[in-house]
Write a protein that holds these residues in place. Sequence first.
Motif, PDB file in Angstrom:
ATOM      1  N   HIS A  13       0.851  -1.183   0.000  1.00 38.89           N
ATOM      2  CA  HIS A  13       0.000   0.000   0.000  1.00 38.89           C
ATOM      3  C   HIS A  13       0.886   1.232   0.000  1.00 38.89           C
ATOM      4  CE1 HIS A  13      -0.126  -0.034   4.711  1.00 38.89           C
ATOM      5  NE2 HIS A  13       1.076  -0.236   4.232  1.00 38.89           N
TER       6      HIS A  13
ATOM      7  N   GLN B 207      -5.150   5.949   0.068  1.00 39.58           N
ATOM      8  CA  GLN B 207      -5.777   4.674   0.439  1.00 39.58           C
ATOM      9  C   GLN B 207      -7.301   4.788   0.499  1.00 39.58           C
ATOM     10  OE1 GLN B 207      -3.506   1.755   0.736  1.00 39.58           O
ATOM     11  NE2 GLN B 207      -2.811   3.464  -0.513  1.00 39.58           N
TER      12      GLN B 207
ATOM     13  N   MET C  14      -9.600   2.052   2.123  1.00 42.19           N
ATOM     14  CA  MET C  14      -9.124   0.823   1.489  1.00 42.19           C
ATOM     15  C   MET C  14      -9.697   0.615   0.092  1.00 42.19           C
ATOM     16  SD  MET C  14      -8.595  -2.018   4.477  1.00 42.19           S
ATOM     17  CE  MET C  14      -8.014  -3.243   3.316  1.00 42.19           C
TER      18      MET C  14
ATOM     19  N   MET D 158      -3.599   0.054  -3.986  1.00 43.63           N
ATOM     20  CA  MET D 158      -2.937  -0.985  -3.186  1.00 43.63           C
ATOM     21  C   MET D 158      -3.098  -2.311  -3.913  1.00 43.63           C
ATOM     22  SD  MET D 158      -5.877  -1.315  -0.245  1.00 43.63           S
ATOM     23  CE  MET D 158      -6.212   0.437  -0.239  1.00 43.63           C
TER      24      MET D 158
END
Length: 333
Positions: free
Chosen positions: A308, A315, A323, A327
């Motif tokens: 990441h 992110q 998330m 990544m």
Amino acid sequence: MKRRDFLKVGSATFAGSVFGSVGLLTWAPRSYAQTISKTFYITDGYQNLITGENVYFRGFSDSQNIVNVPGESMIVQQGDTVKITITNTLDSTHSFVIDGLVDSGPIAPNQTKTITFEATDVGSYLYYDKLNAPYNRLVGLHGGFAVMPNGLSNQMYPGSPTFVQQYFWIFNDIDPVWHSAIANGQTPTTAYEPRYFTLNGLGGRPPGAPGAHDPNIDALTDPRSALHGHIGDRTLVRILNPGLAAQSVHCHANHVEWLTENGQIRPDVWKKDCLYLDGDMGALDAIFPFEVPPDSYPPVTTGAYPMHLHTEMSQTAGGGYYMFGAMTDIYFE
Ligand SMILES: [Cu+2]
């Protein structure tokens, strides 16, 4: 502005079949130079992102009916003649440039242009549209290009540490306000506010999220991005940043061997956990060694570890979807 029928399909189908995925590149050295031919179509379209926002993109695509962001990566051998035919299907002028190797000059709307050049210098390159900089590049007109040393399959340059496989990690960041302006033929006038961060054109999808583990839309499992290897499967990663945001690339499990910075071979190979990647055309090459993770006890030889970015905003998607940013995962098989 053309809005094609294919733009209306749902996001999952759209991402899988329209923003096509390309598998891991294989490479076999040759004892002779070849002419490598490739055709790109400059196309545009809208992609429905995780937030539901429909965002405009342009790409160097494999056919007139899809949008590839990034364009398909290419690997050639030093000394090869590279012949690239580009058809511009849009109503704006574009170009195809690899710094140090070739510049197509302007390609007018509906024009097809063939450029031929020799792959003189080994290394990792971005191919991109240099016109209307940086906007055409940011909205997707970019892809990876690599020149391997003559006759070598396991070194990036003569004398480099060796590897057994190679990947491209192409990062980008997306301000939908800028993309809308560019779609309308305007120059953005607002401050740059990237809201999406992608690896090879995709964001991550955490477990439980819609599309998680779908390799067509989840950067964590996209075969172009996720590293797969057994212990000892040393893996070269060619890292390119057509985006504007600087990044801090962090691999878990192993430190990486840092070979190059912005096209220059480093005087010493350092082992690093975080690599600083310049914004606005930064480039790095590194080897992920697939060694037994030194920090695990009891020792393990299998499992998945993240790659990441340590810039927190990268992110996320849409300002809050954590998330869903740039990544991927590293799979010890
Ligand atoms: Cu980390």
